[in-house]
Design an enzyme around this catalytic site. Structure first.
Site, PDB file in Angstrom:
ATOM      1  N   GLY A  11      40.414  40.774  34.806  1.00  0.00           N
ATOM      2  CA  GLY A  11      40.074  41.365  36.107  1.00  0.00           C
ATOM      3  C   GLY A  11      39.826  42.855  35.962  1.00  0.00           C
ATOM      4  N   GLY A  14      38.156  45.344  38.493  1.00  0.00           N
ATOM      5  CA  GLY A  14      38.727  45.554  39.823  1.00  0.00           C
ATOM      6  C   GLY A  14      39.308  46.946  39.996  1.00  0.00           C
ATOM      7  CG  ASP A  36      35.932  41.408  36.020  1.00  0.00           C
ATOM      8  OD1 ASP A  36      36.846  42.136  36.411  1.00  0.00           O
ATOM      9  OD2 ASP A  36      35.153  40.811  36.821  1.00  0.00           O
ATOM     10  CB  ILE A  56      41.199  33.922  33.719  1.00  0.00           C
ATOM     11  CG1 ILE A  56      41.265  33.577  35.205  1.00  0.00           C
ATOM     12  CG2 ILE A  56      41.096  35.424  33.505  1.00  0.00           C
ATOM     13  CD1 ILE A  56      42.530  34.069  35.892  1.00  0.00           C
ATOM     14  CE1 TYR A 155      46.833  38.423  45.597  1.00  0.00           C
ATOM     15  CE2 TYR A 155      48.300  39.312  47.274  1.00  0.00           C
ATOM     16  CZ  TYR A 155      47.613  39.455  46.083  1.00  0.00           C
ATOM     17  OH  TYR A 155      47.697  40.629  45.395  1.00  0.00           O
ATOM     18  CE  LYS A 159      48.908  38.677  42.692  1.00  0.00           C
ATOM     19  NZ  LYS A 159      48.501  39.035  41.329  1.00  0.00           N
TER      20      LYS A 159
HETATM   21  N1  SER Z   1      46.489  44.467  48.682  1.00  0.00           N
HETATM   22  C1  SER Z   1      46.769  43.074  48.607  1.00  0.00           C
HETATM   23  C2  SER Z   1      46.126  42.324  49.680  1.00  0.00           C
HETATM   24  O1  SER Z   1      45.926  42.894  50.716  1.00  0.00           O
HETATM   25  C3  SER Z   1      48.236  42.832  48.687  1.00  0.00           C
HETATM   26  O2  SER Z   1      48.725  42.763  47.404  1.00  0.00           O
HETATM   27  O3  SER Z   1      45.856  41.184  49.514  1.00  0.00           O
END
Ligand code: SER
Length: 340
Positions: A11, A14, A36, A56, A155, A159
């Protein structure tokens, strides 16, 4: 064949990758290779030893990288952020979880092949938290790593789980096998607050309202902020984020009491960000247009985090507080950026 150890960044194109590549290729002692899905900007590409463009999730590409390079550190930054992940949760799971699993396995095999641990740096997020209500969020204040681990986004779930996966590789991997296998992946993770960079604009996150507001004002474009003015979450200036990853990577292993560390720097309300932006760009046109659904996500994130473990174990000490981040980093650098 003697191969020189290199650092792999996934990545890499980014927001974090930008600052990290600059730093590692200026001050680091090892060459950097990148992976990437998109080609790197030419200015970044020229700094790295080798750029791989691909996913990936592409096992044969990972095999190729492994056959060509000896890797002793991985910065695994590739991910779909929180807003984007809500639209494509299955893809998010594939990239964020299955992608991380394949990188962990990749690091394990690298370490087994060259006989040294592979340092594996992983950015987790305040999205790993899930507070049930705004009232509870206010009451909770500064939360430590182990509280409210009940994320409401795909997300955040990804994580939180990958933090655990990394811990598993570091401490328990194949614990029933005849020879010990754990610890070859030296997994180290930070839970980043919202990051604000002067060099790049985020895409697909839910903390994006702050960086978007600042960049729009500097460009002279109108901006409608998608959260309420009283919304409060932690943020950090990108240079401190990059420094934190490097400091954690360099910390003696025996000092680390955890595999995942909170980081805090400042935690303004959206209105306080707005005031700073207006002071710097008095003609900025910023309005408030709450998106209730995205607001719900930000409301589930803590208003502050307790980062005392990071400060104690590896000396985390951000340089930029709220005022200083704006006065000495964001405003001058962003002005400069759009002047060109
Ligand atoms: N900045 C990220 C998001 O807004 C949070 O880790 O998804």
């Amino acid at each position: 064949m003697i191969r020189k150890p290199v650092v792999l960044i996934t990545g890499a194109g980014g927001e974090i990758g930008h600052g990290l590549i600059e730093h590692l290729t200026t001050h680091g002692d090892r060459a950097v290779i990148t992976l990437d899905v998109n080609p790197l900007e030419p200015a970044l590409a020229s700094r790295v030893q080798r750029e791989f463009t691909g996913s990936i999730l592409d096992a044969s590409l990972l095999e190729r990288i492994m056959s060509e390079f000896e890797i002793d550190a991985v910065y695994h930054l590739a991910a779909l952020l929180s807003t984007r992940s809500e639209f494509t949760p299955v893809t998010a799971h594939q990239v964020n979880v299955e992608g991380t699993l394949s990188l962990l396995e990749f690091a394990q095999r690298e370490a087994e092949s060259h006989g040294r641990p592979v340092t594996f740096l992983y950015p987790s997020s305040i999205a790993a938290y899930g507070l049930p209500s705004v009232d509870e969020k206010r009451r909770a204040g500064r939360v430590d790593e182990d509280a409210y681990n009940t994320p409401s986004t795909m997300y955040g779930c990804n994580k939180l789980y990958c933090e655990q996966l990394g811990r598993y590789y570091a401490r328990f991997y194949k614990q029933l096998s005849a020879t010990p296998q754990a610890g070859k992946v030296d997994f180290r993770c930070v839970r980043f607050p919202g990051l604000i960079s002067a060099a790049t604009v985020p895409s697909g996150g839910t903390s994006d309202f702050a960086p978007e507001m600042i960049h729009a004002a500097a460009k002279g474009e109108p901006y409608a902020c998608f959260v309420r003015p009283d919304t409060r979450i932690p943020f950090m200036a990108m240079p401190d984020g990059v420094e934190a990853l490097l400091a954690l990577a360099a910390a003696p292993r025996e000092r680390l009491t955890r595999t995942a560390y909170n980081l805090a720097a400042f935690n303004p309300s959206a209105d306080e960000v707005y005031r700073q932006v207006l002071a710097a760009f008095p003609s900025a046109s910023i309005t408030w247009q709450t998106d209730e659904k995205r607001q719900g996500i930000v409301d589930s994130w803590p208003e502050d985090v307790d980062d005392s473990a990071a400060r104690r174990d590896w000396g985390f000490a951000p340089k930029y507080g709220f005022e200083r981040a704006f006065q000495e980093y964001l405003i001058p650098r962003i002005r400069e950026r759009y002047r060109r």
